[in-house]
Design a protein around this motif. Structure first.
Motif, PDB file in Angstrom:
ATOM      1  N   LEU A  64      14.928  12.756  -4.706  1.00 26.85           N
ATOM      2  CA  LEU A  64      13.691  13.403  -5.147  1.00 26.85           C
ATOM      3  C   LEU A  64      12.959  13.996  -3.940  1.00 26.85           C
ATOM      4  N   LEU A  65      12.574  15.270  -4.032  1.00 25.90           N
ATOM      5  CA  LEU A  65      11.820  15.915  -2.952  1.00 25.90           C
ATOM      6  C   LEU A  65      10.445  16.296  -3.505  1.00 25.90           C
ATOM      7  N   PRO A  66       9.377  16.182  -2.768  1.00 27.92           N
ATOM      8  CA  PRO A  66       9.260  15.459  -1.495  1.00 27.92           C
ATOM      9  C   PRO A  66       9.270  13.949  -1.708  1.00 27.92           C
ATOM     10  N   PRO A  67       9.430  13.173  -0.635  1.00 22.29           N
ATOM     11  CA  PRO A  67       9.600  11.722  -0.793  1.00 22.29           C
ATOM     12  C   PRO A  67       8.293  10.973  -1.064  1.00 22.29           C
ATOM     13  N   LEU A  68       7.160  11.631  -0.903  1.00 25.48           N
ATOM     14  CA  LEU A  68       5.874  10.933  -1.054  1.00 25.48           C
ATOM     15  C   LEU A  68       4.990  11.688  -2.046  1.00 25.48           C
ATOM     16  N   LYS A  69       4.188  10.929  -2.802  1.00 27.00           N
ATOM     17  CA  LYS A  69       3.301  11.540  -3.805  1.00 27.00           C
ATOM     18  C   LYS A  69       2.009  11.972  -3.119  1.00 27.00           C
ATOM     19  N   GLN A  94       0.833  -1.211   0.000  1.00 21.31           N
ATOM     20  CA  GLN A  94       0.000   0.000   0.000  1.00 21.31           C
ATOM     21  C   GLN A  94       0.870   1.265   0.000  1.00 21.31           C
ATOM     22  N   ILE A  95       1.930   1.291   0.818  1.00 21.92           N
ATOM     23  CA  ILE A  95       2.761   2.511   0.922  1.00 21.92           C
ATOM     24  C   ILE A  95       3.583   2.702  -0.353  1.00 21.92           C
ATOM     25  N   LYS A  96       3.901   1.582  -1.034  1.00 24.24           N
ATOM     26  CA  LYS A  96       4.735   1.700  -2.247  1.00 24.24           C
ATOM     27  C   LYS A  96       4.029   2.499  -3.345  1.00 24.24           C
ATOM     28  N   GLN A  97       2.691   2.544  -3.269  1.00 24.06           N
ATOM     29  CA  GLN A  97       1.950   3.314  -4.277  1.00 24.06           C
ATOM     30  C   GLN A  97       2.251   4.812  -4.178  1.00 24.06           C
ATOM     31  N   TYR A  98       2.683   5.250  -2.996  1.00 23.00           N
ATOM     32  CA  TYR A  98       2.874   6.699  -2.781  1.00 23.00           C
ATOM     33  C   TYR A  98       4.338   7.070  -2.522  1.00 23.00           C
ATOM     34  N   TYR A  99       5.173   6.060  -2.341  1.00 27.15           N
ATOM     35  CA  TYR A  99       6.585   6.323  -1.981  1.00 27.15           C
ATOM     36  C   TYR A  99       7.411   6.485  -3.263  1.00 27.15           C
ATOM     37  N   LEU A 100       8.241   7.524  -3.283  1.00 25.53           N
ATOM     38  CA  LEU A 100       9.127   7.750  -4.440  1.00 25.53           C
ATOM     39  C   LEU A 100      10.523   7.277  -4.051  1.00 25.53           C
ATOM     40  N   PRO A 101      11.006   6.182  -4.618  1.00 19.91           N
ATOM     41  CA  PRO A 101      12.251   5.568  -4.115  1.00 19.91           C
ATOM     42  C   PRO A 101      13.523   6.373  -4.459  1.00 19.91           C
ATOM     43  N   GLN A 102      13.478   7.253  -5.497  1.00 18.57           N
ATOM     44  CA  GLN A 102      14.722   7.958  -5.870  1.00 18.57           C
ATOM     45  C   GLN A 102      15.223   8.771  -4.672  1.00 18.57           C
ATOM     46  N   LEU A 153      -1.604   5.834   7.400  1.00 15.98           N
ATOM     47  CA  LEU A 153      -0.958   4.628   6.881  1.00 15.98           C
ATOM     48  C   LEU A 153       0.463   4.526   7.432  1.00 15.98           C
ATOM     49  N   LEU A 154       1.179   5.642   7.373  1.00 17.47           N
ATOM     50  CA  LEU A 154       2.557   5.666   7.873  1.00 17.47           C
ATOM     51  C   LEU A 154       2.590   5.404   9.383  1.00 17.47           C
ATOM     52  N   CYS A 155       1.608   5.964  10.059  1.00 23.38           N
ATOM     53  CA  CYS A 155       1.502   5.787  11.516  1.00 23.38           C
ATOM     54  C   CYS A 155       1.302   4.301  11.844  1.00 23.38           C
ATOM     55  N   CYS A 156       0.405   3.662  11.085  1.00 20.53           N
ATOM     56  CA  CYS A 156       0.125   2.232  11.280  1.00 20.53           C
ATOM     57  C   CYS A 156       1.399   1.419  11.052  1.00 20.53           C
ATOM     58  N   ILE A 157       2.121   1.746   9.961  1.00 24.64           N
ATOM     59  CA  ILE A 157       3.379   1.025   9.644  1.00 24.64           C
ATOM     60  C   ILE A 157       4.364   1.185  10.792  1.00 24.64           C
ATOM     61  N   GLN A 158       4.490   2.414  11.255  1.00 25.39           N
ATOM     62  CA  GLN A 158       5.472   2.705  12.323  1.00 25.39           C
ATOM     63  C   GLN A 158       5.187   1.886  13.586  1.00 25.39           C
ATOM     64  N   HIS A 159       3.910   1.851  13.990  1.00 21.16           N
ATOM     65  CA  HIS A 159       3.553   1.119  15.221  1.00 21.16           C
ATOM     66  C   HIS A 159       3.689  -0.393  15.033  1.00 21.16           C
ATOM     67  N   CYS A 160       3.221  -0.895  13.866  1.00 18.00           N
ATOM     68  CA  CYS A 160       3.301  -2.344  13.615  1.00 18.00           C
ATOM     69  C   CYS A 160       4.768  -2.783  13.570  1.00 18.00           C
TER      70      CYS A 160
END
Length: 1340
Positions: free
Chosen positions: A643-648, A632-640, A669-676
């Motif tokens: 590149l600024l900003p890091p998220l779409k 799910q997060i990969k849909q919005y994350y810019l791996p380069q 979503l990021l909050c959920c990832i961080q806690h999990c």
């Protein structure tokens, strides 16, 4: 001889028969009858023969008949004869009774009375004959000798009944006698005699004999005396219940003489008696009406006697018959709320507690009925169930406008309506536990209400359902069809109701496969529903299932679902055997949930908030959930990397026409990832390392590493990013009216959320490294810039109040850790890295304000966002930690010392104080049972103390002392340094903490003394602080003693401060309280004093009502009642006397026009109304008894006549004067500027009209008081009106001097333009001004 008499009787030869009988002696005749009765079969024929040969026209015949009667009565009662024979003899004797002349009947009746007195009745059969004798006697027209005089038959019968009821009865004969009286025509007075005698016999009878006697008594009540019968029965069983309770308290009583009644026997007898009463009421509706009427009047006098467990059970049994159901329930509901209100009233006042040491609690009585109904009282259960639901529906929580706060069950249930609703739930729960047959009915009704009341709050029904399921999940399997029917409607219910309902039935899901399967089917349908609420319900349901169906090998979690005793064991066994099935089932659910990740933001949000809990309880699902989140997060994350900003961010929003919506809550979503991730690393990885399971590690290491690298990269690039990179800067549009503004707001909130999530992540993994903390500060800088811009823009668009600080993404656990590190961490190794964060005042202020926000959320909703937000235990621990830090920070660094940097926003100390205030409130609301542990946690000095010996009062007093010091510092600081906001908060904190002190303790008294001292010594000019301090003083004082003395001193101060209405009078410049000064005296202190005086008046009014009900109670405990009455009368008169002196001061005070005058006039009207009701009470008392009125009352009347009424009239004049001045001032203005000022004049007119409205009411109240004083003077022969001066006639007055001068003016100049009413008005004023002056001189 017997054969001869029989033969002669058959031959129809009366003369020979008479001769034969005359030849027999008395003893021969008796022996013959006895022999024939014992052996022969023709006893009746023999007796007929004897009667045939003994005509009543001859004296000898009468005597012979009488002899037969006298002989047959003992013969029948001897017990030697067969019952059929006895009935035959008695039947024949009864037929012949009416032949006997009056004197013979009288002799026979007297014989019966002697037999009963002697106690020689064995089977009571002869009493049938006695009733016939008495009936015949009553209809006898002859005069009968009685003693030395003569009586008629009716009078003789009355005399006999009187004698009978005054004599001693054998307990064995009571039932026979009660039955006998039913057949005798009785007058009302005789019936009352009989009923009272039978009721007195109750205590002498064996318990088993009571029900048949009660039945006879109820049948007898058809003739009258219904009230006496019911009162006697209820009172008898009430006494038995009380004795039973006392015996249970002292089980090993040394006194063996007191025969203890076995509890089950008593309950079964009570049950039978109730059944008898109900069956008679079914036949005689008047008896039911009489029962309700009697209990209503009794309840006014003594609720404890009216509503005892027996009478409540009786009422509930009667209620099953629909004709009386409404009446009964209305009566019970008003009794319950009145009892709760009275208890609340008593608890709020020490003065009332001293007068009423014993407090009656109807809720305990009703719950006792539920307990008693276990002894086979099936006729009560339906009434209990109906009452329970009726209470829950009548007093359910109301839905507040636009919010759902009232739906919270965690609030303090202190209001009578809330207590009544809670009682309804307790009745249903206890009835459910005790009575098996009615369980399915209760469950069905609860579920129906949850479904049908979806629009209004149903939290109370869901809580009840939860308690029911917990009490018996296995029993509910039989009713599972009702639960599955409810599931079919899930998609139509509000999301809160769905979540509550599913949580409530969760234990049932573990023991019933069919219920679980039907729920899954419903949820799978709902996930594809068009309605958003239905899809949210589906997500909530699936998350609940994932949390509670553990896969074998999952880690045990300390916060696993509640334990359910034996039922839980079965559930767990079932879970273990089917662990493979559970795994497939859980993975299938996860598959369904993945579909939801493409739905609306609300649905995704629920998933992100729920995944952490699923993971924590079902660790075997970790890899599946983490993979889902990663994709799910990969849909919005810019791996380069550069590149600024890091998220779409543009991928997170969606446009629909002109409107723009949030599609993906990225920060959540990021909050959920961080806690999990944090949980996974701290728990699962540690266990796996311990087991050295290599394959597993390789498989899982992928996503863990991916996440870490991603979060690291996002952190780095977020710090580098400028606001422009997100298309946000100071020039951007943030108004919610345009599409661009909405988009920018969404972006800003998302970016701020991402910054907060990363702050928490980096702090947690940083392990106190300086670099990581610099990253944290970098992220905070980004957050802060945006926050400032949003605040600034919100400030510009004033109407746009929706732009409050967005809810923080930091978890409560992290907030407590962060605050502890920032303020309390003294470790040498951490000092350098923490210095980075401590150097930023903004960051410190931010940390404290987030804590404040979390506590506020906890206070309002009972939970917080983030992990463990719904876990009360974790929340409590975090709250204790946060409180420790805030308390230390506030007490160590005062606000005055702290430099507030750019002077922007509140100082940190003030934020800490605000936080502490909220925490103390929250703990008292949510964790009232754990206050000792909370105070223990704050007291760092004595951390090792045992939990058992925590003295709450001592600990609270220690905390109070700290805040007292801060408050004293505020008062002693210079005017420039005085901080009004802080002082107000300190006073509120003190009043919150004072609730924890025991009012009887030394510490409470010390705190009260200190508060009085502060009010006396500090001339506070700040209005709100003065209000807070005086409110605190009053709230403490009422728990110690009545505040009337305090009110008098304050009223004297107000009078001295504002001056007298008569400007010529000079007042002594004495001052008790420095807090009363020119700035605070009016309206602040004056209104507070009046509102407190109104509370005292309410108490007095309540007492007078109690007095009236006690006065009408002429029971056997009259001496005890009269002692209580005297104590109450003394209390009432003393209170009113002191209150009169308070008003005496206030009505002479030159109060400014407005709220003070208005409130004082209304308060005076209320005072006179209460004085009138006291006088009415004494009029009633004089009518009932020949008592004279007490001297105290005379003094009170004298005081009202000398110190209040004349001053009231002067005050009214003063009020009219100030109003006429304002009117004339407005008139003058009008003349100058006609056009502009006409509106202003009409406003002034309206205001004057409004403010003079209470004056007629006050005059009416005074005149009513004087009217009833005249009544009392006539009744008591004491002239009370000598103390009352004649009041000014207010309707029509002519002042002669004024009239002359006006006439002279008219003769000298033409005064046509002068309006007439102005003349009369001035005349009125002058007259009023002069009259009170005379009174004042007399008073001096």
């Amino acid at each position: 001889m017997a054969e001869r008499i029989l033969a002669l009787a058959a031959e129809e030869a009366p003369e020979r028969l008479q001769e034969a009988l005359q030849s027999l002696g008395e003893s021969e005749l008796s022996d013959m009858v006895t022999r024939q009765a014992l052996n022969g079969r023709e006893t009746a024929a023999l007796l007929r023969g004897i009667f045939k040969g003994s005509p009543c026209s001859q004296q000898s015949g009468v005597l012979r008949r009488l002899q037969v009667y006298k002989h047959c009565i003992p013969l029948v009662e001897s017990g030697d004869l067969h019952l059929a024979k006895v009935s035959e003899i008695i039947g024949l004797l009864m037929l012949e009774v009416h032949q006997l002349p009056g004197p013979a009947l009288a002799e026979l009746a007297t014989l019966f009375v002697d037999v009963i007195k002697g106690g020689s009745l064995s089977n009571g059969k002869s009493l049938e004959l006695f009733s016939t004798v008495l009936t015949a006697l009553a209809s006898s027209k002859e005069s009968l000798a009685y003693g030395k005089g003569e009586l008629t038959g009716e009078e003789f019968k009355k005399q006999l009944i009187n004698t009978l009821c005054s004599s001693k009865w054998d307990p064995q004969n009571v039932i026979h006698l009660a039955n006998m009286f039913r057949d005798i025509p009785l007058s009302g007075e005789e019936l009352q005699f009989v009923v009272e005698k039978v009721l007195r016999m109750f205590s002498k009878l064996d318990l088993q004999e009571i029900p048949p006697l009660v039945y006879q008594l109820l049948l007898l009540s058809a003739k009258g005396s219904k009230k006496t019968v019911l009162e006697g029965i209820i009172s008898f069983f009430n006494q038995l219940d009380k004795r039973q309770k006392e015996e249970q308290k002292v089980p090993q009583s040394g006194d063996l003489e007191v025969a203890t009644v076995p509890l089950d026997q008593l309950r079964h007898v009570e049950g039978t008696v109730i059944l008898h009463i109900v069956s008679v009421i079914n036949l005689d509706q008047d008896l039911g009406e009489e029962l309700i009427k009697h209990l209503k009047t009794e309840q006014q006098k003594d609720p404890a006697r009216a509503l005892c467990p027996f009478s409540v059970a009786l009422l509930l049994s009667v209620a099953v018959k629909h004709r009386q159901q409404e009446q009964v329930f209305d009566f019970l509901k008003t009794s319950i709320t009145r009892s709760c209100r009275d208890l609340q009233f008593l608890q709020a006042s020490k003065f009332l507690q001293d007068l009423f040491p014993q407090q009656y609690d109807v809720t305990a009585v009703i719950l006792e009925v539920v307990e008693n109904s276990a002894f086979g009282w099936d006729h009560v259960t339906q009434g209990l169930v109906d009452l329970g639901f009726s209470l829950m529906e009548s007093y359910e929580p109301k839905k507040p406008f636009g919010g759902k706060a009232a739906d919270a069950s965690y609030g303090l249930s202190k209001m009578p309506a809330q207590q009544a609703c809670k009682l309804g739930a307790s009745i249903l729960l206890e009835t459910f536990k005790v009575h098996e047959p009615i369980r399915s009915d209760i469950l069905e009704q609860v579920l129906n209400r949850v479904l049908t009341k979806a629009g209004s709050p149903v939290r109370h029904f869901i809580d009840l359902l939860s308690s029911i399921v917990v009490s018996a999940p296995l029993v509910l399997q039989s009713s599972s069809s009702k639960v599955t029917e409810t599931f079919d409607n899930l998609s139509f219910l509000p999301i809160d109701t769905v979540q509550g309902l599913l949580r409530a039935v969760q234990p049932l899901l573990k023991v019933s496969m069919s219920v679980r399967d039907s729920l899954i089917l419903v949820l799978q349908k709902a996930i594809f529903s068009r309605q958003l609420d239905a899809r949210k319900a589906a997500v909530a349901g699936f998350l609940l299932l994932l949390r509670n169906f553990k896969i074998l090998g999952s880690l045990a979690s300390s916060q696993c679902s509640q334990a359910f005793g034996a039922t839980q064991v079965q559930a767990d066994v079932h879970a273990c055997y089917n662990s493979a099935a559970n795994e497939a089932f859980c993975l299938e659910i996860l598959g369904s949930l993945r579909r939801c990740l493409s739905q609306q933001a609300d649905v995704r949000l629920m998933l992100y908030e729920g995944f952490y809990d699923v993971l924590r309880r079902n660790s075997q699902l970790a890899s599946s959930i983490m993979e889902t989140l990663l994709s799910q997060i990969k849909q919005y994350y810019l791996p380069q990397p550069d590149l600024l900003p890091p998220l779409k961010l543009e991928g997170c929003i969606m446009a629909q026409g002109d409107q723009i919506f949030l599609q993906e809550p990225l920060a959540h979503l990021l909050c959920c990832i961080q806690h999990c991730l944090a949980w996974y690393k701290s728990t699962v990885r540690l266990c796996q390392r311990a087991e050295d399971d290599d394959e597993e590690e390789e498989e899982d290491v992928g996503f863990e590493q991916n996440f870490e690298e991603m979060l690291e990269s996002v952190t780095r690039r977020m710090i580098k990013s400028e606001l422009e990179d997100f298309e946000l800067d100071k020039s951007a549009d943030f108004s919610l009216s345009s599409g661009v503004g909405v988009k920018n707001n969404i972006y800003a909130i998302q970016v701020m959320g991402i910054c907060e999530v990363l702050i928490e992540y980096n702090f947690n993994i940083g392990n106190f490294s300086k670099n990581k903390f610099e990253d944290v500060l970098g992220l905070f800088t980004c957050y802060n810039k945006l926050s400032e811009i949003l605040k600034e823009k919100a400030g510009k668009n004033k109407p746009n109040l929706g732009n409050k600080t967005p809810r923080s993404f930091l978890s409560m656990g992290f907030v407590s850790t962060l605050l502890t590190a920032l303020f309390r961490d003294n470790a040498q190794s951490h000092e350098e890295s923490l210095a980075v964060l401590r150097s930023s005042t903004e960051f410190l202020r931010y940390a404290v304000s987030v804590a404040l926000q979390k506590v506020q959320q906890l206070e309002e909703t009972g939970q917080t966002d983030g992990p463990d937000g719904q876990n009360p235990e974790k929340m409590f621990q975090n709250l204790c930690k946060v409180t420790q830090v805030l308390l230390w920070r506030y007490t160590s660094i005062p606000a005055a010392v702290e430099e507030s940097g750019k002077k922007k926003g509140k100082s940190i100390s003030l934020l800490c104080l605000e936080g502490l205030l909220r925490i103390f409130n929250t703990v008292q609301q949510l964790y009232s049972a754990r206050i000792p542990q909370f105070l223990q946690a704050l007291d760092i000095t004595d951390g090792d103390a045992e939990e058992t010996d925590i003295n709450v009062t001592e600990k609270a007093a220690f905390q109070i002392r700290q805040f007292q010091r801060s408050l004293v510092n505020q008062f002693s600081s210079s005017e420039d340094d005085f901080n009004s906001k802080e002082t107000q908060s300190l006073i509120t904190v003190l009043s919150t903490l004072s609730k924890l002190l025991d009012p009887t303790s030394q510490q409470f008294l010390q705190f009260l003394t200190w508060t009085v001292k502060v009010c006396k010594e500090n001339a506070l000019e700040d209005i709100s602080c003065c209000k807070g301090l005086l409110s605190l003083l009053f709230s403490l004082h009422v728990q110690y003693k009545s505040p009337v003395g305090l009110l008098r001193e304050l009223a004297q101060d107000i009078h001295a401060c504002l001056g007298d209405i008569d400007q010529d009078i000079e007042l002594e410049s004495r001052s008790h309280f420095a807090i009363v000064n020119a700035k605070t005296a009016a309206p602040t202190v004056c209104l507070l004093v009046l509102s407190q005086a109104d509370k005292v008046l309410e108490e007095v009014d309540w007492l007078i009502k109690k007095l009236t009900s006690l006065g009408s109670d002429m029971s056997e405990e009259s001496s005890q009642a009269s002692n209580q009455t005297q104590a109450l009368e003394k209390g009432v008169i003393l209170q009113l006397g002191t209150l009169l002196t308070v008003y005496h001061e206030l009505v002479q005070t030159a109060l400014p026009a407005g709220s003070c005058v208005d409130t004082l006039l209304r308060s005076l009207s209320k005072t006179y109304a209460i004085l009138t009701s006291l006088i009415k009470h004494y009029i009633h008392a004089c009518r009932n008894t020949s008592n004279t009125i007490p001297g105290r009352l005379e003094k009170l009347v004298k005081l009202s006549g000398s110190h209040l009424t004349p001053q009231c009239y002067s005050f009214i004049t003063y009020v009219q004067n100030i109003h006429s001045e304002s009117l004339s001032f407005a008139e003058e203005k009008k003349k100058k500027k006609k056009e502009d000022e006409s509106a202003a004049v009409s406003t002034v007119m309206a205001k004057v009209l409004r403010e003079t409205k209470p004056i007629p009411n006050l005059i009416f109240a005074i005149e009513q008081y004087e009217k009833f004083l005249i009544h009392l003077s006539k009744k008591s022969k004491v002239n009370l009106m000598q103390y009352m001066k004649l009041s000014t006639s207010r309707d029509f007055r002519i002042n002669a001097s004024m009239l002359n001068s006006t006439l002279q003016e008219h003769s000298t100049e033409d005064a046509e333009n002068e309006p007439n009413n102005d003349q009369s008005n001035t005349a009125e004023q002058t007259d009023e001004n002069q009259e009170p002056k005379k009174k004042r001189q007399r008073r001096k």
